[in-house]
Design an enzyme around this catalytic site. Structure first.
Site, PDB file in Angstrom:
ATOM      1  NE  ARG A   8     -79.170  22.868  11.309  1.00 46.90           N
ATOM      2  CZ  ARG A   8     -78.468  22.803  12.435  1.00 46.90           C
ATOM      3  NH1 ARG A   8     -78.505  23.809  13.304  1.00 46.90           N
ATOM      4  NH2 ARG A   8     -77.738  21.733  12.700  1.00 46.90           N
ATOM      5  CG  HIS A   9     -82.205  19.371   8.927  1.00 51.17           C
ATOM      6  ND1 HIS A   9     -81.960  18.872  10.189  1.00 51.17           N
ATOM      7  CD2 HIS A   9     -80.998  19.612   8.377  1.00 51.17           C
ATOM      8  CE1 HIS A   9     -80.669  18.807  10.401  1.00 51.17           C
ATOM      9  NE2 HIS A   9     -80.051  19.256   9.313  1.00 51.17           N
ATOM     10  NE  ARG A  60     -79.017  16.360   8.056  1.00 53.07           N
ATOM     11  CZ  ARG A  60     -78.090  15.776   7.313  1.00 53.07           C
ATOM     12  NH1 ARG A  60     -78.288  14.544   6.852  1.00 53.07           N
ATOM     13  NH2 ARG A  60     -76.966  16.406   7.006  1.00 53.07           N
TER      14      ARG A  60
END
Length: 250
Positions: A8-9, A60
């Site tokens: 996940r970013h 992102r």
């Protein structure tokens, strides 16, 4: 052993402000950049060498991937971007503060919007400037495939063709693959790979920039999956994600 790492970013500006983000293209915070670099350092320390990487159309995730590969000195590997890896579309909730929304609608309703499998928030109107049909980056995506809102079920159905037809088959010619995307798009992949029941996926919370490793045998069967890092720290980070949609304590 073949490996796919899901990441996940790092923290985004709207993560920091506790807002529903969805397809809104917000940037990483300084903390988010540091989280991405820390993930890159950890992956390098653990000996990961990726053959290819995949990410979404949202900055992102893209910038997280760039920072990870830079720390690993693997900037040169092929990278493929797809809108199908975008975050779940939060419809009319996008931009709203999660705690304030919980004050208005209640913790339970916000929890349903955030984590339930088949309940979607109210859709964006066709003339809403946030509607993805107005964005240049989606000009080659058929309008009837662009969401105005999504449940996790919708998100999974959007992602799975790309997973089945592109990402997973690339293990035939690659040993290690990195997928940098978003909390819900990655939850959808994990749900499918681990065959998690609809009612149980609500309990899976992915912290920002913590690598999640899927190990497959030569026949493509999942044999092991785990977070990379300190278990106690990861547990606290997961709890923090779960609490984002609750009313602020007085």
């Amino acid at each position: 052993m073949k490996k796919i790492v899901l990441l996940r970013h790092g923290e985004s500006a709207w993560n920091k402000e506790n807002r529903f983000t969805g397809w809104t293209d917000v940037d990483l915070t300084e903390k988010g950049i540091e989280e991405a670099r820390k993930a890159g350092d950890l992956l390098r320390k653990e000996g990961f060498v990726f053959d290819k990487a995949y990410t979404s159309y949202l900055k992102r995730a893209v910038k997280t991937l760039n920072n990870v590969l830079d720390r690993m000195d693997q900037d040169w590997i092929p990278v493929e971007k797809s809108w199908r890896l975008n975050e779940k579309h939060y419809g009319d909730l996008q931009g709203l503060n999660k705690s304030e929304t919980a004050e208005k609608y209640g913790d339970e309703q916000v929890h349903i919007w955030r984590r339930s499998y088949d309940v979607a928030p109210h859709a964006l109107g066709e003339d809403d400037p946030r509607n993805p049909r107005f964005e240049l980056r989606y000009k080659n995506v058929p309008d009837d495939e662009l969401p105005r809102t999504e449940s996790l079920k919708d998100t999974v159905e959007r992602i799975l063709p790309y997973w089945k037809e592109v990402i997973f088959p690339s293990l035939k010619t690659s040993d290690q693959i990195l997928v940098t995307a978003h909390g819900n798009s990655l939850r959808g992949i994990i749900k499918y790979v681990r065959d998690i029941a609809d009612e149980d996926i609500v309990h899976l919370n992915l912290p920002t920039a913590v690598p999640y490793v899927l190990e497959f045998d030569d026949d493509g069967i999942l044999v092991k999956d785990y977070f990379l890092g300190d278990p106690e720290e990861i547990k606290k980070l997961m709890e923090a994600v779960a609490n984002q949609g609750k009313k602020a304590k007085k």
